[in-house]
Design a protein around this motif. Structure first.
Motif, PDB file in Angstrom:
ATOM      1  N   GLY A 150       0.834  -1.192   0.000  1.00 29.13           N
ATOM      2  CA  GLY A 150       0.000   0.000   0.000  1.00 29.13           C
ATOM      3  C   GLY A 150       0.865   1.236   0.000  1.00 29.13           C
ATOM      4  O   GLY A 150       1.995   1.217  -0.500  1.00 29.13           O
ATOM      5  N   PHE A 151       0.332   2.297   0.594  1.00 27.44           N
ATOM      6  CA  PHE A 151       1.003   3.592   0.525  1.00 27.44           C
ATOM      7  C   PHE A 151       1.011   4.273   1.892  1.00 27.44           C
ATOM      8  O   PHE A 151       0.124   4.050   2.719  1.00 27.44           O
ATOM      9  N   ALA A 152       2.007   5.107   2.082  1.00 26.45           N
ATOM     10  CA  ALA A 152       2.025   6.084   3.172  1.00 26.45           C
ATOM     11  C   ALA A 152       1.828   7.453   2.544  1.00 26.45           C
ATOM     12  O   ALA A 152       2.253   7.702   1.418  1.00 26.45           O
ATOM     13  N   MET A 153       1.175   8.355   3.267  1.00 30.86           N
ATOM     14  CA  MET A 153       0.874   9.678   2.745  1.00 30.86           C
ATOM     15  C   MET A 153       1.389  10.725   3.721  1.00 30.86           C
ATOM     16  O   MET A 153       1.121  10.644   4.923  1.00 30.86           O
ATOM     17  N   ASP A 154       2.129  11.720   3.196  1.00 34.81           N
ATOM     18  CA  ASP A 154       2.623  12.775   4.065  1.00 34.81           C
ATOM     19  C   ASP A 154       1.579  13.874   4.229  1.00 34.81           C
ATOM     20  O   ASP A 154       0.466  13.777   3.693  1.00 34.81           O
ATOM     21  N   ALA A 155       1.921  14.918   4.960  1.00 35.71           N
ATOM     22  CA  ALA A 155       0.947  15.964   5.274  1.00 35.71           C
ATOM     23  C   ALA A 155       0.465  16.704   4.044  1.00 35.71           C
ATOM     24  O   ALA A 155      -0.648  17.250   4.027  1.00 35.71           O
ATOM     25  N   LEU A 159       2.653  10.548  -1.816  1.00 40.30           N
ATOM     26  CA  LEU A 159       2.671   9.135  -1.459  1.00 40.30           C
ATOM     27  C   LEU A 159       4.061   8.535  -1.574  1.00 40.30           C
ATOM     28  O   LEU A 159       4.895   8.979  -2.362  1.00 40.30           O
ATOM     29  N   SER A 160       4.258   7.489  -0.772  1.00 44.25           N
ATOM     30  CA  SER A 160       5.409   6.608  -0.893  1.00 44.25           C
ATOM     31  C   SER A 160       4.918   5.185  -0.645  1.00 44.25           C
ATOM     32  O   SER A 160       3.826   4.972  -0.111  1.00 44.25           O
ATOM     33  N   PRO A 163       2.966  -0.207   3.635  1.00 45.86           N
ATOM     34  CA  PRO A 163       1.671  -0.842   3.905  1.00 45.86           C
ATOM     35  C   PRO A 163       0.885  -0.135   5.006  1.00 45.86           C
ATOM     36  O   PRO A 163       0.632  -0.699   6.073  1.00 45.86           O
ATOM     37  N   GLU A 164       0.486   1.113   4.743  1.00 48.52           N
ATOM     38  CA  GLU A 164      -0.272   1.887   5.723  1.00 48.52           C
ATOM     39  C   GLU A 164      -1.691   2.199   5.252  1.00 48.52           C
ATOM     40  O   GLU A 164      -2.623   2.196   6.064  1.00 48.52           O
ATOM     41  N   LEU A 165      -1.873   2.490   3.979  1.00 52.33           N
ATOM     42  CA  LEU A 165      -3.179   2.800   3.408  1.00 52.33           C
ATOM     43  C   LEU A 165      -3.409   1.904   2.197  1.00 52.33           C
ATOM     44  O   LEU A 165      -2.506   1.701   1.382  1.00 52.33           O
ATOM     45  N   ALA A 166      -4.618   1.363   2.080  1.00 53.72           N
ATOM     46  CA  ALA A 166      -4.945   0.464   0.973  1.00 53.72           C
ATOM     47  C   ALA A 166      -5.341   1.262  -0.267  1.00 53.72           C
ATOM     48  O   ALA A 166      -6.093   2.237  -0.171  1.00 53.72           O
ATOM     49  N   TYR A 167      -4.846   0.840  -1.417  1.00 54.36           N
ATOM     50  CA  TYR A 167      -5.287   1.412  -2.681  1.00 54.36           C
ATOM     51  C   TYR A 167      -6.627   0.790  -3.049  1.00 54.36           C
ATOM     52  O   TYR A 167      -6.763  -0.433  -3.092  1.00 54.36           O
ATOM     53  N   LEU A 196       6.042   9.079  -8.625  1.00 56.66           N
ATOM     54  CA  LEU A 196       6.658   9.114  -7.294  1.00 56.66           C
ATOM     55  C   LEU A 196       8.058   9.703  -7.372  1.00 56.66           C
ATOM     56  O   LEU A 196       8.443  10.549  -6.550  1.00 56.66           O
ATOM     57  N   ALA A 197       8.824   9.282  -8.366  1.00 56.89           N
ATOM     58  CA  ALA A 197      10.199   9.776  -8.504  1.00 56.89           C
ATOM     59  C   ALA A 197      10.226  11.279  -8.750  1.00 56.89           C
ATOM     60  O   ALA A 197      11.166  11.968  -8.342  1.00 56.89           O
ATOM     61  N   ALA A 198       9.167  11.787  -9.390  1.00 55.40           N
ATOM     62  CA  ALA A 198       9.092  13.223  -9.673  1.00 55.40           C
ATOM     63  C   ALA A 198       8.399  14.006  -8.572  1.00 55.40           C
ATOM     64  O   ALA A 198       8.234  15.226  -8.696  1.00 55.40           O
ATOM     65  N   GLY A 199       7.998  13.335  -7.500  1.00 56.17           N
ATOM     66  CA  GLY A 199       7.277  14.009  -6.420  1.00 56.17           C
ATOM     67  C   GLY A 199       5.868  14.397  -6.810  1.00 56.17           C
ATOM     68  O   GLY A 199       5.286  15.324  -6.235  1.00 56.17           O
ATOM     69  N   ARG A 200       5.264  13.661  -7.766  1.00 58.38           N
ATOM     70  CA  ARG A 200       3.947  14.020  -8.288  1.00 58.38           C
ATOM     71  C   ARG A 200       2.924  12.884  -8.127  1.00 58.38           C
ATOM     72  O   ARG A 200       1.910  12.851  -8.811  1.00 58.38           O
ATOM     73  N   LEU A 201       3.194  11.956  -7.211  1.00 53.31           N
ATOM     74  CA  LEU A 201       2.246  10.900  -6.876  1.00 53.31           C
ATOM     75  C   LEU A 201       1.542  11.278  -5.585  1.00 53.31           C
ATOM     76  O   LEU A 201       2.174  11.402  -4.535  1.00 53.31           O
ATOM     77  N   TYR A 202       0.222  11.465  -5.668  1.00 51.09           N
ATOM     78  CA  TYR A 202      -0.563  11.957  -4.533  1.00 51.09           C
ATOM     79  C   TYR A 202      -1.697  10.987  -4.205  1.00 51.09           C
ATOM     80  O   TYR A 202      -2.076  10.136  -5.020  1.00 51.09           O
TER      81      TYR A 202
END
Length: 229
Positions: A150-155, A159-160, A163-167, A196-202
């Motif tokens: 899954g993904f972790a989400m910052d403030a 995303l990164s 396994p914190e949030l389910a897609y 993600l590599a470009a900092g554009r995965l939200y």
């Protein structure tokens, strides 16, 4: 410019292996939950005025998906020579959708409670910052889902992988990374990794509950969830 998405791609070409034996004679999107095919549960989440074009792909038991598409006035992308995976399936369908700069996309194997998935995504989409926006669900509201990835989400909503949030299978995606991919068959995760590599995965959180109907036991779990709602 069509970076405000007005089209949706519904993924329905898969073999539904985990749903056997139910999928031996019927594609997974046409299996019923609470008296309604999973495809219709997905379409219900797309019932927002912004979406004016709807496409579905087909490979396994394609004639059944084709008949369902015709009765629902969906554009049909047939994957005759082989299954293309999510990225390849979307790439093949882009001409049907008018080659948009961004598109809604959705799996067809889940049921939902709460606000419409596509309304939540549409309200959070910002093409100036984002190449992909994924709809996520916290584990306590992801019914019957083992959060192995899954993904972790910052403030800020970036995303990164964690396994914190389910897609949930619903997203908005800029189409250039998909259209420009030289391969015919590939996963949409390739576009996510680039974003993600470009900092554009939200990401954005789905406020309701969500059930991934990936195996026969998921049908009862989904129906119980809907009954509770």
């Amino acid at each position: 410019m069509r970076n405000r998405p007005d089209s949706v791609m519904l993924f329905a070409a898969g073999f539904g292996t985990r749903m056997r034996p139910l999928t031996d004679t019927r594609p997974k999107p046409l299996i019923e939950v609470a008296g309604k095919p999973l495809l219709d549960h997905a379409l219900g989440q797309c019932a927002i005025p912004q979406i004016t074009r709807r496409a579905v792909n087909a490979h396994y038991l394609a004639e059944q998906i084709a008949a369902a598409a015709a009765s629902r006035r969906l554009l049909l992308s047939q994957e005759r020579d082989g299954i293309l995976d999510t990225g390849g399936g979307l790439k093949a369908a882009l001409p049907l959708l008018g080659r948009p700069e961004a598109v809604f996309a959705m799996n067809t194997d889940a049921v939902w409670t709460g606000p419409l998935a596509m309304a939540t995504l549409a309200g959070a989409w910002d093409p100036e910052r984002m190449d992909a926006l994924l709809l996520l669900c916290p584990p306590e509201r992801a019914v019957g889902h083992a959060l192995k990835s899954g993904f972790a989400m910052d403030a800020a909503g970036r995303l990164s992988w964690a396994p914190e949030l389910a897609y949930t299978g619903a997203q908005i995606l800029a189409t250039a990374p998909v259209a420009d991919c030289p391969d015919a068959a590939f996963s949409v995760k390739r576009a996510w990794d680039a974003a993600l590599a470009a900092g554009r995965l939200y990401g954005v959180i789905h406020p309701g509950r969500w059930c991934d109907v990936g195996h026969p036991g998921g049908i009862a779990q989904a129906e119980d969830m809907l009954a509770d709602a």
